[in-house]
Motif scaffolding. Structure first.
Motif, PDB file in Angstrom:
ATOM      1  N   LYS A 160      -0.724  -2.792   8.014  1.00  0.00           N
ATOM      2  CA  LYS A 160      -1.141  -3.328   9.237  1.00  0.00           C
ATOM      3  C   LYS A 160      -2.736  -3.732   8.980  1.00  0.00           C
ATOM      4  CE  LYS A 160       1.638  -0.667  12.673  1.00  0.00           C
ATOM      5  NZ  LYS A 160       1.485   0.269  13.500  1.00  0.00           N
ATOM      6  N   THR A 161      -3.475  -2.990   8.418  1.00  0.00           N
ATOM      7  CA  THR A 161      -5.093  -3.045   8.338  1.00  0.00           C
ATOM      8  C   THR A 161      -5.163  -4.365   7.334  1.00  0.00           C
ATOM      9  OG1 THR A 161      -5.261  -1.435   6.792  1.00  0.00           O
ATOM     10  CG2 THR A 161      -6.008  -0.854   9.003  1.00  0.00           C
ATOM     11  N   LEU A 162      -4.261  -4.512   6.256  1.00  0.00           N
ATOM     12  CA  LEU A 162      -4.336  -5.366   5.157  1.00  0.00           C
ATOM     13  C   LEU A 162      -3.918  -6.739   6.208  1.00  0.00           C
ATOM     14  CD1 LEU A 162      -4.500  -6.289   2.389  1.00  0.00           C
ATOM     15  CD2 LEU A 162      -2.092  -5.679   2.135  1.00  0.00           C
ATOM     16  N   VAL A 163      -2.971  -6.930   6.710  1.00  0.00           N
ATOM     17  CA  VAL A 163      -2.515  -8.064   7.677  1.00  0.00           C
ATOM     18  C   VAL A 163      -3.886  -8.480   8.462  1.00  0.00           C
ATOM     19  CG1 VAL A 163      -1.138  -8.894   9.455  1.00  0.00           C
ATOM     20  CG2 VAL A 163      -0.035  -7.533   7.551  1.00  0.00           C
ATOM     21  N   GLU A 164      -4.418  -7.701   9.072  1.00  0.00           N
ATOM     22  CA  GLU A 164      -5.280  -8.173  10.193  1.00  0.00           C
ATOM     23  C   GLU A 164      -6.863  -8.629   9.103  1.00  0.00           C
ATOM     24  OE1 GLU A 164      -5.646  -8.301  13.212  1.00  0.00           O
ATOM     25  OE2 GLU A 164      -3.610  -7.609  13.365  1.00  0.00           O
ATOM     26  N   PHE A 165      -6.766  -8.128   8.118  1.00  0.00           N
ATOM     27  CA  PHE A 165      -7.890  -8.609   7.337  1.00  0.00           C
ATOM     28  C   PHE A 165      -7.716  -9.968   6.782  1.00  0.00           C
ATOM     29  CE2 PHE A 165      -9.357  -8.974   2.912  1.00  0.00           C
ATOM     30  CZ  PHE A 165     -10.724  -9.091   2.933  1.00  0.00           C
ATOM     31  N   GLN A 166      -6.523 -10.112   6.198  1.00  0.00           N
ATOM     32  CA  GLN A 166      -6.072 -11.382   5.678  1.00  0.00           C
ATOM     33  C   GLN A 166      -6.307 -12.433   6.708  1.00  0.00           C
ATOM     34  OE1 GLN A 166      -5.549 -11.875   2.336  1.00  0.00           O
ATOM     35  NE2 GLN A 166      -5.290  -9.884   1.890  1.00  0.00           N
ATOM     36  N   ILE A 167      -5.764 -12.211   7.899  1.00  0.00           N
ATOM     37  CA  ILE A 167      -6.011 -13.255   9.034  1.00  0.00           C
ATOM     38  C   ILE A 167      -7.401 -13.524   9.249  1.00  0.00           C
ATOM     39  CG2 ILE A 167      -5.374 -13.448  11.358  1.00  0.00           C
ATOM     40  CD1 ILE A 167      -2.766 -12.246  11.141  1.00  0.00           C
ATOM     41  N   GLU A 168      -8.106 -12.449   9.189  1.00  0.00           N
ATOM     42  CA  GLU A 168      -9.497 -12.440   9.779  1.00  0.00           C
ATOM     43  C   GLU A 168     -10.357 -13.415   8.725  1.00  0.00           C
ATOM     44  OE1 GLU A 168     -13.473  -9.612  10.909  1.00  0.00           O
ATOM     45  OE2 GLU A 168     -11.619  -8.808  10.049  1.00  0.00           O
TER      46      GLU A 168
ATOM     47  N   TYR B  13      -7.911  -1.079  -5.954  1.00  0.00           N
ATOM     48  CA  TYR B  13      -9.213  -0.668  -5.933  1.00  0.00           C
ATOM     49  C   TYR B  13     -10.210  -1.310  -5.240  1.00  0.00           C
ATOM     50  CZ  TYR B  13     -13.684   1.758  -7.183  1.00  0.00           C
ATOM     51  OH  TYR B  13     -14.851   1.998  -7.271  1.00  0.00           O
ATOM     52  N   ILE B  14     -10.318  -2.673  -5.239  1.00  0.00           N
ATOM     53  CA  ILE B  14     -10.926  -3.715  -4.471  1.00  0.00           C
ATOM     54  C   ILE B  14     -10.954  -3.481  -2.972  1.00  0.00           C
ATOM     55  CG2 ILE B  14     -11.886  -5.847  -3.713  1.00  0.00           C
ATOM     56  CD1 ILE B  14     -11.473  -6.529  -6.721  1.00  0.00           C
ATOM     57  N   TYR B  15      -9.449  -3.257  -2.536  1.00  0.00           N
ATOM     58  CA  TYR B  15      -9.036  -3.451  -1.238  1.00  0.00           C
ATOM     59  C   TYR B  15      -9.369  -1.988  -0.600  1.00  0.00           C
ATOM     60  CZ  TYR B  15      -6.405  -7.998  -0.812  1.00  0.00           C
ATOM     61  OH  TYR B  15      -6.352  -9.146  -0.458  1.00  0.00           O
ATOM     62  N   GLN B  16      -9.091  -1.018  -1.325  1.00  0.00           N
ATOM     63  CA  GLN B  16      -9.642   0.458  -1.029  1.00  0.00           C
ATOM     64  C   GLN B  16     -11.079   0.678  -0.792  1.00  0.00           C
ATOM     65  OE1 GLN B  16      -9.371   3.619  -3.535  1.00  0.00           O
ATOM     66  NE2 GLN B  16      -8.764   5.135  -2.226  1.00  0.00           N
ATOM     67  N   GLN B  17     -11.859   0.160  -1.698  1.00  0.00           N
ATOM     68  CA  GLN B  17     -13.352   0.167  -1.540  1.00  0.00           C
ATOM     69  C   GLN B  17     -13.873  -0.766  -0.390  1.00  0.00           C
ATOM     70  OE1 GLN B  17     -15.426   2.399  -3.316  1.00  0.00           O
ATOM     71  NE2 GLN B  17     -13.221   3.130  -3.846  1.00  0.00           N
ATOM     72  N   ARG B  18     -13.158  -1.925  -0.023  1.00  0.00           N
ATOM     73  CA  ARG B  18     -13.380  -2.621   0.988  1.00  0.00           C
ATOM     74  C   ARG B  18     -12.937  -2.068   2.346  1.00  0.00           C
ATOM     75  NH1 ARG B  18     -12.636  -8.815   0.092  1.00  0.00           N
ATOM     76  NH2 ARG B  18     -14.265  -9.094   1.716  1.00  0.00           N
ATOM     77  N   GLY B  19     -12.310  -1.128   2.377  1.00  0.00           N
ATOM     78  CA  GLY B  19     -11.711  -0.460   3.686  1.00  0.00           C
ATOM     79  C   GLY B  19     -10.552  -1.111   4.129  1.00  0.00           C
ATOM     80  N   VAL B  20      -9.950  -1.869   3.302  1.00  0.00           N
ATOM     81  CA  VAL B  20      -8.668  -2.686   3.767  1.00  0.00           C
ATOM     82  C   VAL B  20      -7.609  -1.810   3.835  1.00  0.00           C
ATOM     83  CG1 VAL B  20      -7.318  -4.719   3.397  1.00  0.00           C
ATOM     84  CG2 VAL B  20      -9.767  -4.556   2.901  1.00  0.00           C
ATOM     85  N   ILE B  21      -7.289  -0.974   2.858  1.00  0.00           N
ATOM     86  CA  ILE B  21      -6.149  -0.049   2.756  1.00  0.00           C
ATOM     87  C   ILE B  21      -6.759   1.396   2.465  1.00  0.00           C
ATOM     88  CG2 ILE B  21      -4.729  -1.659   1.830  1.00  0.00           C
ATOM     89  CD1 ILE B  21      -4.936  -0.783  -1.012  1.00  0.00           C
ATOM     90  N   ALA B  22      -6.021   2.274   2.464  1.00  0.00           N
ATOM     91  CA  ALA B  22      -6.455   3.687   2.475  1.00  0.00           C
ATOM     92  C   ALA B  22      -6.338   4.310   1.116  1.00  0.00           C
ATOM     93  CB  ALA B  22      -5.691   4.649   3.349  1.00  0.00           C
TER      94      ALA B  22
ATOM     95  N   PRO C 203       0.868  -1.020  -0.071  1.00  0.00           N
ATOM     96  CA  PRO C 203      -0.004   0.091   0.049  1.00  0.00           C
ATOM     97  C   PRO C 203       0.759   1.033   0.158  1.00  0.00           C
ATOM     98  CG  PRO C 203      -0.590  -1.424   1.843  1.00  0.00           C
ATOM     99  CD  PRO C 203       0.903  -2.077   1.391  1.00  0.00           C
ATOM    100  N   PHE C 204       0.352   2.306  -0.755  1.00  0.00           N
ATOM    101  CA  PHE C 204       1.049   3.592  -0.776  1.00  0.00           C
ATOM    102  C   PHE C 204       0.062   4.580  -0.549  1.00  0.00           C
ATOM    103  CE2 PHE C 204       3.503   1.382  -4.257  1.00  0.00           C
ATOM    104  CZ  PHE C 204       4.590   1.011  -3.623  1.00  0.00           C
ATOM    105  N   ASP C 205       0.543   5.794   0.022  1.00  0.00           N
ATOM    106  CA  ASP C 205      -0.320   6.865   0.386  1.00  0.00           C
ATOM    107  C   ASP C 205      -0.665   7.663  -0.951  1.00  0.00           C
ATOM    108  OD1 ASP C 205       1.764   8.541   0.112  1.00  0.00           O
ATOM    109  OD2 ASP C 205       2.060   8.674   2.210  1.00  0.00           O
ATOM    110  N   LEU C 206      -1.389   8.706  -0.746  1.00  0.00           N
ATOM    111  CA  LEU C 206      -1.499   9.535  -1.911  1.00  0.00           C
ATOM    112  C   LEU C 206      -0.421  10.215  -2.676  1.00  0.00           C
ATOM    113  CD1 LEU C 206      -4.787  11.390  -0.591  1.00  0.00           C
ATOM    114  CD2 LEU C 206      -4.736   9.884  -2.330  1.00  0.00           C
TER     115      LEU C 206
ATOM    116  N   ALA D 248      -8.290 -10.241  -4.498  1.00  0.00           N
ATOM    117  CA  ALA D 248      -8.629  -9.494  -3.475  1.00  0.00           C
ATOM    118  C   ALA D 248      -9.967  -9.740  -2.566  1.00  0.00           C
ATOM    119  CB  ALA D 248      -8.936  -7.903  -4.161  1.00  0.00           C
ATOM    120  N   PHE D 249     -10.567 -10.910  -3.047  1.00  0.00           N
ATOM    121  CA  PHE D 249     -11.846 -11.607  -2.172  1.00  0.00           C
ATOM    122  C   PHE D 249     -11.208 -12.800  -1.647  1.00  0.00           C
ATOM    123  CE2 PHE D 249     -14.399  -8.382  -4.252  1.00  0.00           C
ATOM    124  CZ  PHE D 249     -15.104  -8.151  -3.608  1.00  0.00           C
ATOM    125  N   PRO D 250     -10.127 -13.039  -0.927  1.00  0.00           N
ATOM    126  CA  PRO D 250      -9.491 -14.374  -0.509  1.00  0.00           C
ATOM    127  C   PRO D 250     -10.344 -15.110   0.131  1.00  0.00           C
ATOM    128  CG  PRO D 250      -8.693 -12.350   0.876  1.00  0.00           C
ATOM    129  CD  PRO D 250      -9.295 -11.839  -0.304  1.00  0.00           C
TER     130      PRO D 250
END
Length: 308
Positions: free
Chosen positions: A29-37, A257-266, A16-19, A211-213
Protein backbone atom coordinates in the motif's frame (compact mmCIF):
# COMPACT_ATOMS: atom_id res chain seq x y z
CA UNK A 1 -8.28 -0.21 -21.41
CA UNK A 2 -6.40 0.03 -24.68
CA UNK A 3 -2.71 0.67 -25.08
CA UNK A 4 -3.20 3.62 -27.42
CA UNK A 5 -2.58 6.14 -24.65
CA UNK A 6 -0.13 4.12 -22.55
CA UNK A 7 3.10 6.08 -22.24
CA UNK A 8 5.53 7.48 -19.73
CA UNK A 9 7.14 5.82 -16.74
CA UNK A 10 5.72 2.55 -15.43
CA UNK A 11 7.49 1.25 -12.33
CA UNK A 12 8.30 -2.44 -12.11
CA UNK A 13 7.49 -2.90 -8.45
CA UNK A 14 9.29 -5.21 -6.04
CA UNK A 15 7.21 -7.52 -3.88
CA UNK A 16 7.75 -6.41 -0.27
CA UNK A 17 8.28 -9.10 2.36
CA UNK A 18 8.43 -8.79 6.13
CA UNK A 19 11.30 -9.92 8.32
CA UNK A 20 9.96 -13.49 8.20
CA UNK A 21 9.78 -13.53 4.40
CA UNK A 22 6.00 -13.24 4.16
CA UNK A 23 4.21 -10.91 1.72
CA UNK A 24 3.83 -7.48 3.36
CA UNK A 25 0.50 -6.07 2.20
CA UNK A 26 0.90 -2.87 4.23
CA UNK A 27 4.16 -2.11 2.43
CA UNK A 28 2.47 -2.74 -0.91
CA UNK A 29 0.00 0.00 0.00
CA UNK A 30 2.74 2.50 0.89
CA UNK A 31 4.71 1.55 -2.23
CA UNK A 32 1.68 2.23 -4.42
CA UNK A 33 1.04 5.60 -2.78
CA UNK A 34 4.67 6.60 -3.24
CA UNK A 35 4.70 5.68 -6.93
CA UNK A 36 1.54 7.68 -7.61
CA UNK A 37 2.90 10.64 -5.65
CA UNK A 38 6.09 10.79 -7.75
CA UNK A 39 4.06 10.83 -10.96
CA UNK A 40 4.46 7.43 -12.59
CA UNK A 41 1.82 6.56 -15.18
CA UNK A 42 1.36 2.95 -14.12
CA UNK A 43 2.57 -0.01 -12.06
CA UNK A 44 3.92 -3.35 -13.27
CA UNK A 45 4.00 -6.24 -10.82
CA UNK A 46 5.18 -9.84 -10.71
CA UNK A 47 8.09 -9.38 -13.06
CA UNK A 48 11.62 -10.50 -12.15
CA UNK A 49 11.89 -7.61 -9.70
CA UNK A 50 8.66 -8.81 -8.11
CA UNK A 51 10.24 -12.24 -7.43
CA UNK A 52 7.25 -13.86 -9.12
CA UNK A 53 9.17 -17.11 -9.58
CA UNK A 54 9.54 -17.35 -5.78
CA UNK A 55 5.83 -16.97 -4.95
CA UNK A 56 3.15 -19.57 -4.43
CA UNK A 57 -0.02 -19.32 -6.52
CA UNK A 58 -1.88 -18.03 -3.46
CA UNK A 59 0.77 -15.36 -2.96
CA UNK A 60 0.52 -14.30 -6.60
CA UNK A 61 -3.19 -13.68 -6.08
CA UNK A 62 -2.49 -11.86 -2.83
CA UNK A 63 0.07 -9.57 -4.46
CA UNK A 64 -2.09 -8.75 -7.49
CA UNK A 65 -5.09 -8.03 -5.28
CA UNK A 66 -3.08 -5.77 -2.98
CA UNK A 67 -1.64 -3.70 -5.83
CA UNK A 68 -4.97 -3.35 -7.64
CA UNK A 69 -6.73 -2.46 -4.40
CA UNK A 70 -4.04 0.07 -3.51
CA UNK A 71 -4.11 1.72 -6.93
CA UNK A 72 -7.93 2.16 -6.77
CA UNK A 73 -8.08 2.86 -10.49
CA UNK A 74 -5.79 5.89 -10.29
CA UNK A 75 -3.13 4.19 -12.40
CA UNK A 76 -3.23 0.93 -14.37
CA UNK A 77 -1.67 -2.20 -12.91
CA UNK A 78 0.05 -4.54 -15.38
CA UNK A 79 0.82 -8.10 -14.26
CA UNK A 80 3.64 -10.37 -15.35
CA UNK A 81 2.95 -13.81 -16.85
CA UNK A 82 5.45 -16.62 -17.32
CA UNK A 83 4.67 -20.28 -17.92
CA UNK A 84 6.04 -23.35 -19.70
CA UNK A 85 3.15 -23.60 -22.15
CA UNK A 86 0.18 -21.77 -23.60
CA UNK A 87 -2.49 -23.20 -21.23
CA UNK A 88 -0.48 -22.23 -18.14
CA UNK A 89 0.15 -18.73 -19.44
CA UNK A 90 -3.54 -18.27 -20.28
CA UNK A 91 -4.48 -19.47 -16.80
CA UNK A 92 -2.17 -16.92 -15.16
CA UNK A 93 -3.37 -14.16 -17.46
CA UNK A 94 -7.06 -14.90 -16.91
CA UNK A 95 -6.49 -14.86 -13.16
CA UNK A 96 -4.77 -11.47 -13.40
CA UNK A 97 -7.65 -10.17 -15.50
CA UNK A 98 -10.21 -11.45 -12.98
CA UNK A 99 -8.33 -9.75 -10.14
CA UNK A 100 -8.44 -6.36 -11.87
CA UNK A 101 -5.23 -6.12 -13.90
CA UNK A 102 -5.33 -3.60 -16.73
CA UNK A 103 -2.92 -5.61 -18.91
CA UNK A 104 -0.46 -8.49 -18.72
CA UNK A 105 3.16 -8.52 -19.86
CA UNK A 106 4.05 -12.02 -20.92
CA UNK A 107 7.43 -13.70 -21.10
CA UNK A 108 8.05 -15.88 -24.17
CA UNK A 109 7.99 -19.66 -24.11
CA UNK A 110 11.40 -21.27 -23.77
CA UNK A 111 13.32 -22.30 -26.86
CA UNK A 112 10.49 -22.33 -29.40
CA UNK A 113 10.31 -21.30 -33.04
CA UNK A 114 9.11 -17.98 -34.39
CA UNK A 115 5.88 -19.65 -35.52
CA UNK A 116 5.17 -20.97 -32.03
CA UNK A 117 5.95 -17.60 -30.47
CA UNK A 118 3.50 -15.92 -32.81
CA UNK A 119 0.78 -18.48 -32.01
CA UNK A 120 1.49 -18.18 -28.28
CA UNK A 121 1.06 -14.41 -28.08
CA UNK A 122 -1.90 -14.46 -30.46
CA UNK A 123 -3.61 -17.11 -28.30
CA UNK A 124 -3.03 -15.04 -25.18
CA UNK A 125 -4.51 -12.00 -26.85
CA UNK A 126 -7.61 -13.89 -27.99
CA UNK A 127 -8.18 -15.38 -24.53
CA UNK A 128 -8.30 -12.02 -22.74
CA UNK A 129 -10.35 -8.86 -22.68
CA UNK A 130 -7.32 -6.88 -21.48
CA UNK A 131 -4.21 -6.16 -23.59
CA UNK A 132 -1.19 -8.43 -23.83
CA UNK A 133 2.31 -6.92 -23.84
CA UNK A 134 5.30 -8.84 -25.17
CA UNK A 135 8.12 -9.03 -22.61
CA UNK A 136 11.31 -9.27 -24.64
CA UNK A 137 14.21 -9.94 -22.24
CA UNK A 138 16.43 -12.68 -23.72
CA UNK A 139 19.23 -12.28 -21.15
CA UNK A 140 16.80 -13.55 -18.51
CA UNK A 141 14.35 -15.66 -20.51
CA UNK A 142 16.82 -17.25 -22.90
CA UNK A 143 14.50 -16.75 -25.88
CA UNK A 144 14.99 -14.17 -28.60
CA UNK A 145 11.98 -12.59 -30.24
CA UNK A 146 12.83 -11.23 -33.66
CA UNK A 147 11.68 -7.82 -34.83
CA UNK A 148 9.87 -9.62 -37.66
CA UNK A 149 7.76 -11.66 -35.21
CA UNK A 150 7.05 -8.58 -33.12
CA UNK A 151 5.90 -6.64 -36.18
CA UNK A 152 3.71 -9.52 -37.37
CA UNK A 153 2.05 -9.71 -33.95
CA UNK A 154 1.28 -6.01 -34.21
CA UNK A 155 -0.12 -6.27 -37.73
CA UNK A 156 -1.91 -9.64 -37.53
CA UNK A 157 -1.83 -11.00 -33.99
CA UNK A 158 -3.73 -8.41 -32.00
CA UNK A 159 -0.74 -7.72 -29.72
CA UNK A 160 0.31 -4.10 -29.96
CA UNK A 161 2.94 -3.36 -27.34
CA UNK A 162 6.37 -4.69 -26.41
CA UNK A 163 8.56 -4.19 -23.37
CA UNK A 164 11.82 -4.38 -25.28
CA UNK A 165 14.96 -5.27 -23.33
CA UNK A 166 17.31 -6.80 -25.87
CA UNK A 167 20.58 -4.86 -26.19
CA UNK A 168 21.57 -3.09 -28.30
CA UNK A 169 18.15 -1.56 -27.79
CA UNK A 170 18.41 1.24 -30.34
CA UNK A 171 18.70 -0.78 -33.56
CA UNK A 172 15.94 -3.19 -32.55
CA UNK A 173 13.54 -0.38 -31.64
CA UNK A 174 14.20 1.21 -35.03
CA UNK A 175 13.71 -2.10 -36.85
CA UNK A 176 10.43 -2.84 -35.04
CA UNK A 177 9.10 0.61 -35.89
CA UNK A 178 10.16 0.25 -39.53
CA UNK A 179 8.37 -3.10 -39.88
CA UNK A 180 5.34 -2.54 -37.66
CA UNK A 181 4.60 1.16 -38.07
CA UNK A 182 1.87 2.33 -35.73
CA UNK A 183 0.70 -1.22 -35.00
CA UNK A 184 3.35 -1.74 -32.30
CA UNK A 185 4.21 0.59 -29.42
CA UNK A 186 7.55 0.15 -27.67
CA UNK A 187 8.36 0.49 -23.99
CA UNK A 188 11.95 0.30 -22.83
CA UNK A 189 13.40 -1.14 -19.64
CA UNK A 190 16.85 -2.33 -18.53
CA UNK A 191 17.01 -0.13 -15.44
CA UNK A 192 16.53 3.08 -17.40
CA UNK A 193 20.17 3.05 -18.47
CA UNK A 194 19.15 3.61 -22.11
CA UNK A 195 16.05 5.72 -21.46
CA UNK A 196 17.21 8.72 -23.46
CA UNK A 197 18.18 6.66 -26.49
CA UNK A 198 14.95 4.65 -26.26
CA UNK A 199 12.87 7.83 -26.39
CA UNK A 200 14.93 9.23 -29.24
CA UNK A 201 14.34 6.02 -31.22
CA UNK A 202 10.58 6.27 -30.74
CA UNK A 203 9.79 4.40 -27.51
CA UNK A 204 6.69 5.77 -25.78
CA UNK A 205 8.03 5.17 -22.28
CA UNK A 206 9.82 2.68 -20.09
CA UNK A 207 8.97 -0.03 -17.57
CA UNK A 208 11.71 -0.50 -15.03
CA UNK A 209 12.39 -0.75 -11.32
CA UNK A 210 14.69 2.19 -10.65
CA UNK A 211 14.08 3.17 -7.02
CA UNK A 212 14.20 6.93 -7.65
CA UNK A 213 11.40 6.93 -10.26
CA UNK A 214 10.98 10.71 -10.00
CA UNK A 215 14.26 10.98 -11.94
CA UNK A 216 12.85 8.96 -14.85
CA UNK A 217 9.59 10.94 -14.73
CA UNK A 218 11.56 14.19 -15.02
CA UNK A 219 13.60 12.93 -17.99
CA UNK A 220 10.48 11.71 -19.78
CA UNK A 221 8.50 14.89 -19.11
CA UNK A 222 11.29 17.14 -20.36
CA UNK A 223 11.71 15.03 -23.48
CA UNK A 224 7.99 15.07 -24.29
CA UNK A 225 7.85 18.83 -23.73
CA UNK A 226 10.52 19.25 -26.40
CA UNK A 227 13.32 20.12 -23.97
CA UNK A 228 15.76 17.61 -25.42
CA UNK A 229 18.80 19.37 -24.00
CA UNK A 230 17.29 19.38 -20.54
CA UNK A 231 16.28 15.72 -20.74
CA UNK A 232 19.80 14.77 -21.81
CA UNK A 233 21.42 16.83 -19.05
CA UNK A 234 19.20 15.25 -16.39
CA UNK A 235 19.86 11.79 -17.79
CA UNK A 236 23.61 12.37 -17.84
CA UNK A 237 23.62 13.69 -14.28
CA UNK A 238 21.96 10.58 -12.84
CA UNK A 239 23.69 7.98 -15.01
CA UNK A 240 26.12 6.94 -12.24
CA UNK A 241 23.20 5.88 -10.05
CA UNK A 242 21.27 4.25 -12.91
CA UNK A 243 24.38 2.25 -13.76
CA UNK A 244 25.20 1.25 -10.20
CA UNK A 245 21.66 0.22 -9.29
CA UNK A 246 21.22 -1.92 -12.41
CA UNK A 247 23.83 -4.51 -11.47
CA UNK A 248 23.04 -8.06 -12.60
CA UNK A 249 21.90 -10.34 -9.76
CA UNK A 250 22.29 -7.51 -7.21
CA UNK A 251 19.84 -4.90 -8.52
CA UNK A 252 16.85 -6.28 -6.62
CA UNK A 253 18.61 -6.07 -3.26
CA UNK A 254 19.85 -2.55 -4.03
CA UNK A 255 16.38 -1.36 -4.97
CA UNK A 256 14.73 -2.89 -1.94
CA UNK A 257 17.38 -1.32 0.31
CA UNK A 258 16.75 2.11 -1.26
CA UNK A 259 13.00 1.80 -0.85
CA UNK A 260 13.39 0.73 2.76
CA UNK A 261 15.74 3.60 3.56
CA UNK A 262 13.35 6.04 1.87
CA UNK A 263 10.55 4.79 4.12
CA UNK A 264 8.55 3.34 1.24
CA UNK A 265 8.62 -0.30 2.41
CA UNK A 266 9.26 -1.67 5.88
CA UNK A 267 11.85 -4.35 5.07
CA UNK A 268 14.39 -5.09 2.35
CA UNK A 269 14.11 -8.89 2.63
CA UNK A 270 14.96 -10.79 -0.57
CA UNK A 271 13.78 -14.38 -0.83
CA UNK A 272 16.28 -17.12 -1.60
CA UNK A 273 17.81 -17.67 -4.01
CA UNK A 274 18.78 -14.04 -4.19
CA UNK A 275 21.83 -11.94 -3.40
CA UNK A 276 21.90 -9.52 -0.51
CA UNK A 277 24.15 -6.52 -0.15
CA UNK A 278 27.08 -6.47 2.25
CA UNK A 279 28.30 -3.48 4.23
CA UNK A 280 30.85 -2.45 1.61
CA UNK A 281 28.25 -2.49 -1.16
CA UNK A 282 25.82 -0.56 1.03
CA UNK A 283 28.43 2.15 1.57
CA UNK A 284 29.17 2.27 -2.17
CA UNK A 285 25.50 2.67 -2.98
CA UNK A 286 25.00 5.42 -0.41
CA UNK A 287 28.03 7.27 -1.78
CA UNK A 288 26.64 7.18 -5.32
CA UNK A 289 23.23 8.39 -4.13
CA UNK A 290 24.90 11.27 -2.32
CA UNK A 291 27.14 12.06 -5.29
CA UNK A 292 24.18 12.71 -7.57
CA UNK A 293 22.49 14.91 -4.96
CA UNK A 294 19.78 12.56 -3.71
CA UNK A 295 19.07 11.35 -0.18
CA UNK A 296 18.10 8.07 1.41
CA UNK A 297 16.79 9.87 4.48
CA UNK A 298 14.29 12.25 2.89
CA UNK A 299 10.71 11.03 2.72
CA UNK A 300 8.48 11.42 -0.31
CA UNK A 301 9.42 12.62 -3.81
CA UNK A 302 12.74 14.41 -4.09
CA UNK A 303 13.66 17.39 -6.22
CA UNK A 304 15.38 16.34 -9.42
CA UNK A 305 18.24 18.34 -10.92
CA UNK A 306 16.96 19.44 -14.30
CA UNK A 307 19.01 20.40 -17.32
CA UNK A 308 18.90 23.49 -19.48
Amino acid sequence: MTLLDASGIYTICPTPFDLHGQVDVDSIKTLVEFQIEVGVRGLAVLGFLGEAHKLTNAERRQVITAFVSGARGRVPVWVGVRALGIPGAIEQALEAQALGASAVFAAPLDGVSDAVLFDYYKALGKALHIPVIIHDFPDSFGTQISAEVVARLGREGGVNMIKMEEPPVGPKITRIRELAGDSMRVFGGLGGVYLLEELQRGAVGTMTGFAFPEVLVSIYDQFRQGNLEGAAATFDHYCPLLRYEFQPRLGLALRKYIYQQRGVIACDHVRAPGMRIDAYTRDELEAVVCRVGLSLEARGPQAVQKGA
